[in-house]
Design an enzyme around this catalytic site. Structure first.
Site, PDB file in Angstrom:
ATOM      1  N   SER A 125      53.313  76.004  27.893  1.00 46.64           N
ATOM      2  CA  SER A 125      53.218  75.796  29.339  1.00 46.64           C
ATOM      3  C   SER A 125      54.534  76.028  30.072  1.00 46.64           C
ATOM      4  CB  SER A 125      52.767  74.353  29.572  1.00 46.64           C
ATOM      5  OG  SER A 125      52.964  73.980  30.918  1.00 46.64           O
ATOM      6  N   GLU A 127      55.489  74.250  32.269  1.00 42.88           N
ATOM      7  CA  GLU A 127      56.038  72.906  32.479  1.00 42.88           C
ATOM      8  C   GLU A 127      57.243  72.663  31.554  1.00 42.88           C
ATOM      9  OE1 GLU A 127      54.848  71.077  34.927  1.00 42.88           O
ATOM     10  OE2 GLU A 127      55.962  69.242  34.482  1.00 42.88           O
ATOM     11  N   TYR A 150      54.509  65.198  28.959  1.00 44.40           N
ATOM     12  CA  TYR A 150      53.678  66.389  28.735  1.00 44.40           C
ATOM     13  C   TYR A 150      54.551  67.608  28.405  1.00 44.40           C
ATOM     14  CZ  TYR A 150      50.787  70.479  29.754  1.00 44.40           C
ATOM     15  OH  TYR A 150      50.148  71.698  29.672  1.00 44.40           O
TER      16      TYR A 150
HETATM   17  P1  NAP Z   1      41.791  71.063  30.611  1.00 44.35           P
HETATM   18  O1  NAP Z   1      40.745  71.623  31.533  1.00 44.35           O
HETATM   19  O2  NAP Z   1      42.370  69.736  30.897  1.00 44.35           O
HETATM   20  O3  NAP Z   1      41.145  71.051  29.144  1.00 44.35           O
HETATM   21  C1  NAP Z   1      41.748  70.360  28.088  1.00 44.35           C
HETATM   22  C2  NAP Z   1      40.785  70.343  26.914  1.00 44.35           C
HETATM   23  O4  NAP Z   1      41.385  69.602  25.835  1.00 44.35           O
HETATM   24  C3  NAP Z   1      39.445  69.645  27.218  1.00 44.35           C
HETATM   25  O5  NAP Z   1      38.439  70.341  26.530  1.00 44.35           O
HETATM   26  C4  NAP Z   1      39.643  68.268  26.608  1.00 44.35           C
HETATM   27  O6  NAP Z   1      38.449  67.620  26.269  1.00 44.35           O
HETATM   28  C5  NAP Z   1      40.432  68.656  25.349  1.00 44.35           C
HETATM   29  N1  NAP Z   1      41.113  67.530  24.720  1.00 44.35           N
HETATM   30  C6  NAP Z   1      41.897  66.596  25.298  1.00 44.35           C
HETATM   31  N2  NAP Z   1      42.339  65.706  24.382  1.00 44.35           N
HETATM   32  C7  NAP Z   1      41.817  66.097  23.189  1.00 44.35           C
HETATM   33  C8  NAP Z   1      41.870  65.594  21.864  1.00 44.35           C
HETATM   34  N3  NAP Z   1      42.580  64.490  21.567  1.00 44.35           N
HETATM   35  N4  NAP Z   1      41.200  66.245  20.889  1.00 44.35           N
HETATM   36  C9  NAP Z   1      40.475  67.358  21.173  1.00 44.35           C
HETATM   37  N5  NAP Z   1      40.364  67.888  22.408  1.00 44.35           N
HETATM   38  C10 NAP Z   1      41.029  67.263  23.404  1.00 44.35           C
HETATM   39  O7  NAP Z   1      42.997  72.084  30.455  1.00 44.35           O
HETATM   40  P2  NAP Z   1      43.063  73.668  30.759  1.00 44.35           P
HETATM   41  O8  NAP Z   1      43.535  73.850  32.148  1.00 44.35           O
HETATM   42  O9  NAP Z   1      41.812  74.311  30.290  1.00 44.35           O
HETATM   43  O10 NAP Z   1      44.275  74.094  29.826  1.00 44.35           O
HETATM   44  C11 NAP Z   1      44.069  74.533  28.481  1.00 44.35           C
HETATM   45  C12 NAP Z   1      45.358  74.412  27.694  1.00 44.35           C
HETATM   46  O11 NAP Z   1      46.376  75.180  28.302  1.00 44.35           O
HETATM   47  C13 NAP Z   1      45.925  72.991  27.604  1.00 44.35           C
HETATM   48  O12 NAP Z   1      46.543  72.876  26.349  1.00 44.35           O
HETATM   49  C14 NAP Z   1      46.960  72.950  28.709  1.00 44.35           C
HETATM   50  O13 NAP Z   1      47.932  71.965  28.411  1.00 44.35           O
HETATM   51  C15 NAP Z   1      47.500  74.355  28.628  1.00 44.35           C
HETATM   52  N6  NAP Z   1      48.028  74.911  29.867  1.00 44.35           N
HETATM   53  C16 NAP Z   1      47.294  74.886  31.000  1.00 44.35           C
HETATM   54  C17 NAP Z   1      47.796  75.453  32.160  1.00 44.35           C
HETATM   55  C18 NAP Z   1      46.999  75.467  33.437  1.00 44.35           C
HETATM   56  O14 NAP Z   1      47.611  75.704  34.496  1.00 44.35           O
HETATM   57  N7  NAP Z   1      45.700  75.279  33.389  1.00 44.35           N
HETATM   58  C19 NAP Z   1      49.066  76.071  32.132  1.00 44.35           C
HETATM   59  C20 NAP Z   1      49.783  76.097  30.945  1.00 44.35           C
HETATM   60  C21 NAP Z   1      49.254  75.526  29.807  1.00 44.35           C
HETATM   61  P3  NAP Z   1      37.587  66.762  27.370  1.00 44.35           P
HETATM   62  O15 NAP Z   1      36.782  67.773  28.117  1.00 44.35           O
HETATM   63  O16 NAP Z   1      36.781  65.847  26.532  1.00 44.35           O
HETATM   64  O17 NAP Z   1      38.594  66.070  28.242  1.00 44.35           O
HETATM   65  O1  G4F Z   2      48.191  70.683  40.000  1.00 43.58           O
HETATM   66  P1  G4F Z   2      49.229  69.895  39.298  1.00 43.58           P
HETATM   67  O2  G4F Z   2      48.828  68.554  38.779  1.00 43.58           O
HETATM   68  O3  G4F Z   2      49.811  70.833  38.173  1.00 43.58           O
HETATM   69  P2  G4F Z   2      51.152  70.757  37.291  1.00 43.58           P
HETATM   70  O4  G4F Z   2      51.755  69.421  37.313  1.00 43.58           O
HETATM   71  O5  G4F Z   2      52.003  71.895  37.726  1.00 43.58           O
HETATM   72  O6  G4F Z   2      50.578  71.006  35.830  1.00 43.58           O
HETATM   73  C1  G4F Z   2      49.612  72.023  35.562  1.00 43.58           C
HETATM   74  O7  G4F Z   2      50.291  73.222  35.299  1.00 43.58           O
HETATM   75  C2  G4F Z   2      51.090  73.209  34.094  1.00 43.58           C
HETATM   76  C3  G4F Z   2      51.738  74.585  33.982  1.00 43.58           C
HETATM   77  O8  G4F Z   2      52.981  74.564  34.657  1.00 43.58           O
HETATM   78  C4  G4F Z   2      50.166  72.927  32.924  1.00 43.58           C
HETATM   79  F1  G4F Z   2      50.870  73.005  31.775  1.00 43.58           F
HETATM   80  C5  G4F Z   2      49.537  71.568  33.091  1.00 43.58           C
HETATM   81  O9  G4F Z   2      48.636  71.322  32.011  1.00 43.58           O
HETATM   82  C6  G4F Z   2      48.741  71.566  34.398  1.00 43.58           C
HETATM   83  O10 G4F Z   2      47.646  72.438  34.267  1.00 43.58           O
HETATM   84  O11 G4F Z   2      50.477  69.655  40.275  1.00 43.58           O
HETATM   85  C7  G4F Z   2      51.118  70.748  40.900  1.00 43.58           C
HETATM   86  C8  G4F Z   2      52.120  70.206  41.920  1.00 43.58           C
HETATM   87  C9  G4F Z   2      53.086  69.158  41.374  1.00 43.58           C
HETATM   88  O12 G4F Z   2      54.365  69.426  41.872  1.00 43.58           O
HETATM   89  C10 G4F Z   2      52.585  67.837  41.933  1.00 43.58           C
HETATM   90  O13 G4F Z   2      53.583  66.865  42.131  1.00 43.58           O
HETATM   91  O14 G4F Z   2      51.368  69.546  42.947  1.00 43.58           O
HETATM   92  C11 G4F Z   2      52.024  68.317  43.262  1.00 43.58           C
HETATM   93  N1  G4F Z   2      51.041  67.393  43.847  1.00 43.58           N
HETATM   94  C12 G4F Z   2      51.109  66.913  45.121  1.00 43.58           C
HETATM   95  N2  G4F Z   2      50.102  66.069  45.341  1.00 43.58           N
HETATM   96  C13 G4F Z   2      49.950  66.879  43.244  1.00 43.58           C
HETATM   97  C14 G4F Z   2      49.362  66.036  44.192  1.00 43.58           C
HETATM   98  N3  G4F Z   2      49.441  67.045  42.010  1.00 43.58           N
HETATM   99  C15 G4F Z   2      48.281  66.380  41.697  1.00 43.58           C
HETATM  100  N4  G4F Z   2      47.738  66.554  40.473  1.00 43.58           N
HETATM  101  N5  G4F Z   2      47.698  65.523  42.591  1.00 43.58           N
HETATM  102  C16 G4F Z   2      48.192  65.314  43.846  1.00 43.58           C
HETATM  103  O15 G4F Z   2      47.635  64.537  44.623  1.00 43.58           O
END
Ligand code: NAP
Ligand code: G4F
Length: 325
Positions: A125, A127, A150
């Site tokens: 990520s 992050e 995280y």
């Molecule tokens: P998401 O929608 O939150 O999906 C996470 C998945 O992991 C869900 O299927 C969840 O199951 C499962 N999970 C959580 N805890 C688990 C456990 N203990 N054992 C087995 N499965 C578990 O996340 P996403 O946005 O699809 O992201 C996919 C991956 O990419 C994650 O690893 C995330 O950290 C990483 N990532 C995401 C982003 C982004 O912007 N979306 C960016 C960089 C990296 P439930 O449905 O039961 O909760």
């Molecule tokens: O949408 P966010 O929660 O995403 P964040 O923290 O960037 O994390 C996501 O992206 C990561 C990749 O860089 C992934 F690895 C991670 O699993 C996840 O998918 O927040 C984005 C921004 C932050 O700066 C947060 O402080 O939005 C700001 N924010 C402002 N108000 C909020 C809110 N975020 C959330 N979730 N909820 C709010 O009410």
């Protein structure tokens, strides 16, 4: 027929990756964890495909994962499962590390000990860059300076993946993905919170949208585009790490302004800044340099406005349907 095992199959990315791999004639098995409610809304439509199925397993229970790998004998494992919410990782830091770091090390160790031919993908990520002191856009040589449990859990898993690749010769790949969104994005991430909130406001079911820090900036792409990128990196001759990003960055405030304007509303009338949604540490600015994966021919098809528009339209339709039935 190639066989792919996906952890996190019930999540946003797991559902789109499954669709992509099924379209490429893979046999796909997803690992899902047991919860007290249904968690298959994003993948229910896939069960009619005879090449798709799921089994129970949990990343904090490595035996459960090893049993599924033993039975299914995958060619490729995509480890997408994670406790993926940055703010909540401050509330459950230990669980975050168990799932996001010990989970992957369990899979890597299994591959190393039992079947080194299995290819492994680690969902790393942006992050991990956190409060990096490197100059944007961030590439593979930028400093990692995570700001949350995280980010730390993902950084440890990133290095473990690299170490198993370099030390044992495994085909183990890190995709460092910047934020990616879609209509299937979890409802508590900021983009979806905004589009869902607007849909509820339009329907008269919500008066105020409460948000945290709207000054931070993100490089937003579409999950579908990013799943094409991770499949591509897994098809290369040699395993390597890649960054996936659009290279464009915008503040949460800009996203708010755009979405409310699309809906014909003035965001200042509806948004309340609430300390509850601030984080102990913030990641102020993310912008990625994806030139390496672009050399393999990958390009994003969506820009940030197209993504937000699609999400907004989808949420308006969804809220209409809920309150009609
Ligand atoms: P998401 O929608 O939150 O999906 C996470 C998945 O992991 C869900 O299927 C969840 O199951 C499962 N999970 C959580 N805890 C688990 C456990 N203990 N054992 C087995 N499965 C578990 O996340 P996403 O946005 O699809 O992201 C996919 C991956 O990419 C994650 O690893 C995330 O950290 C990483 N990532 C995401 C982003 C982004 O912007 N979306 C960016 C960089 C990296 P439930 O449905 O039961 O909760
Ligand atoms: O949408 P966010 O929660 O995403 P964040 O923290 O960037 O994390 C996501 O992206 C990561 C990749 O860089 C992934 F690895 C991670 O699993 C996840 O998918 O927040 C984005 C921004 C932050 O700066 C947060 O402080 O939005 C700001 N924010 C402002 N108000 C909020 C809110 N975020 C959330 N979730 N909820 C709010 O009410």
């Amino acid at each position: 027929m190639k066989r792919a095992l996906i952890t996190g199959v019930t999540g946003q990315d797991g559902s789109y990756l499954s669709e992509l791999l099924l379209s490429k004639k893979y046999k796909v098995l997803g690992i899902m964890r047991r919860t007290s409610h249904f968690n298959t809304a994003r993948i229910n439509h896939l069960y009619k495909n005879k090449n798709f199925d799921t089994e129970y397993g949990d990343l904090v229970d490595p035996i459960s994962i090893a049993n599924v790998i033993d039975r299914f004998k995958p060619d490729e494992i995509y480890n997408l499962g994670a406790m993926s919410h940055v703010r909540i990782s401050f509330d459950v830091p230990r669980f975050t590390l168990e799932t996001n770091t010990l989970g992957p090390v369990g899979i890597l160790e299994y591959i190393h000990q039992h079947n080194p031919k299995i290819k492994y993908y680690q969902a790393s990520s942006s992050e991990m860059f956190g409060a990096t002191r490197s100059k944007p856009p961030f590439g593979l040589s930028a400093e990692f300076r995570p700001q949350s449990p995280y980010g730390t859990s993902k950084l440890a898993a990133f290095h473990l993946t690299r170490i198993y690749r370099e030390g044992y010769g495994l085909f183990a790949v890190n995709g460092i993905l910047f934020n990616h969104e879609s209509p299937r994005r979890g409802e508590t991430f900021v983009t979806r919170k905004i589009t869902r909130g607007i849909a509820l406001i339009l329907k008269g079911k919500m008066k105020k949208l409460r948000l945290g820090n709207i000054e931070s900036k993100r490089d937003w792409g579409h999950s579908k585009d990013y799943m094409r990128a991770i499949h591509l990196m897994m098809q290369q001759e040699k395993p390597d790490d890649y960054i996936v990003a659009t290279g464009e960055t915008h503040s949460i405030k800009e996203a708010l302004e755009f979405c409310f304007k699309e809906a014909g509303l003035n965001w200042k009338k509806y948004v309340v800044i609430d300390k509850k949604f601030f984080r102990p540490n913030e990641v102020p600015y993310l912008q990625g340099d994806s030139s390496k994966i672009r050399k393999l021919g990958w390009r994003p098809r969506y820009n940030w406005k197209e993504i937000l528009k699609e999400m907004l339209e989808n949420d308006i339709k969804y809220v209409e349907e809920i309150f009609e039935s």
